[in-house]
Design an enzyme around this catalytic site. Structure first.
Site, short mmCIF file in Angstrom:
data_model
loop_
_atom_site.label_atom_id
_atom_site.label_comp_id
_atom_site.label_asym_id
_atom_site.label_seq_id
_atom_site.Cartn_x
_atom_site.Cartn_y
_atom_site.Cartn_z
N TYR A 208 0.71 -1.30 -0.04
CA TYR A 208 0.03 -0.12 0.03
C TYR A 208 0.71 1.41 -0.08
O TYR A 208 0.69 2.23 -0.62
CB TYR A 208 -0.83 -0.06 1.14
CG TYR A 208 -1.78 1.17 1.51
CD1 TYR A 208 -3.01 1.28 0.62
CD2 TYR A 208 -1.57 2.13 2.27
CE1 TYR A 208 -3.90 2.14 0.76
CE2 TYR A 208 -2.66 3.10 2.53
CZ TYR A 208 -3.47 3.23 1.86
OH TYR A 208 -4.60 4.21 2.02
N LYS B 149 1.25 4.34 -3.11
CA LYS B 149 0.89 5.65 -2.56
C LYS B 149 2.04 6.66 -2.82
O LYS B 149 1.60 7.77 -2.90
CB LYS B 149 0.43 5.86 -1.06
CG LYS B 149 -0.95 5.08 -0.96
CD LYS B 149 -2.17 5.61 -1.83
CE LYS B 149 -3.48 4.94 -1.39
NZ LYS B 149 -4.52 5.63 -2.28
#
Length: 291
Positions: free
Chosen positions: A159, A163
């Site tokens: 993640y 990002k």
């Protein structure tokens, strides 16, 4: 019923992953401000429900179900918006998923899947509207980053990587979009969505209603929006994150490499003097200055 707030009147927005959570509040907030909104979600019924919420409140909205990773589906969605509204002014890349595990326990398929949805999904959607915005010399694009990518969190290597990749995408694409009036920013929201359940205590989640972060979104998509900003938003608090470059220190003997003693590390790391480069070559310019 939506109040008469028309700062985005005449604007057309696409919000991805808007069938629930933060995407839903983004869509509702943009509509409340006067924008016509295309509610996108993988779940067709969820997207329709949010669009109906908007139209029931006297706003303008349509829905379209497709994965942001489906290039043809996204192309069809963009065509649908243009045929329905005649233009696209705002793209909010919000769609995402979680596959949290420590790196030791994380399989590569889950890593790729998270990268594909968050990062490539945003790239696919941005590419689909790019020529439309360029031809009109106007556009507002928001990419959803995260404190996990900016600063790191345990169990979120996939993640976080996705990002932070979006920040790099914004940094370069904003340079390309500048002469076409396309402003590109990142929003790093903290919100009590389904993705946050189990991470924070219920009483804390109550203080992080998604609506608070959506208020920050409005500042990034209006006619006077900035560009290349990383806006951190949550609980009614807002701050800006930056990628900075310290003034650093020059090696006394660059031909043979620096003496990496604690004192030299301290000089290199000193944040009392730093810059926020407008483009990547600034690093090279700083390294060559005074030689």
């Amino acid at each position: 019923m939506f109040e008469n707030q028309d700062e985005l009147a005449g604007q057309v927005a696409i919000v991805t992953g808007a069938g629930a959570g933060l995407g839903r509040t983004h869509a509702l907030e943009l509509a409340r401000r006067g924008a016509s909104v295309l509610v996108n979600d993988l779940d067709e019924e969820a997207a329709k429900k949010v669009a109906l919420e908007i139209t029931d409140a006297n706003g303008s909205a349509l829905s379209f179900a497709t994965s942001v990773t489906d290039e043809q589906g996204v192309a069809d969605m963009v065509d649908f918006v243009v045929q329905s509204y005649g233009q696209i002014d705002i793209l909010v890349n919000n769609a995402g998923i979680l596959r949290d595990r420590s790196f030791a326990k994380l399989n590569l398929d889950d890593f790729r899947f998270v990268m594909d949805v968050h990062f490539m999904g945003s790239v696919v959607c941005t590419k689909a509207v790019w020529d439309i915005m360029r031809s009109r010399n106007y556009g507002r694009i928001v990419l959803t980053t995260s404190c996990s990518g900016l600063f790191g969190n345990f169990g979120q290597t996939n993640y976080a990587a996705a990002k932070m990749a979006l920040v790099g995408f914004m940094q370069s694409l904003s340079i390309e979009g500048d002469k076409y009036g396309i402003q590109i920013n990142c929003l790093a929201p903290t919100a009590s969505t389904q993705m946050m359940e189990g991470i924070l205590e219920p009483e804390v989640l109550d203080q992080l209603a998604p609506e608070f972060a959506s208020h920050g979104l409005v500042a990034l998509v209006g006619k006077n929006a900035p560009s290349r900003k990383i806006l951190c938003a949550g609980g009614g608090h807002f701050s800006i994150a930056n990628i900075m470059l310290t003034a650093g220190a020059r090696s006394a003997d660059p031909e043979n490499g620096a003496d990496w003693n604690p004192e030299f590390w301290e000089q290199v790391s000193d944040t009392s003097s730093f810059s926020i480069p407008e483009y990547g070559f600034r690093q090279v310019e700083q390294e060559l200055a005074g030689r």
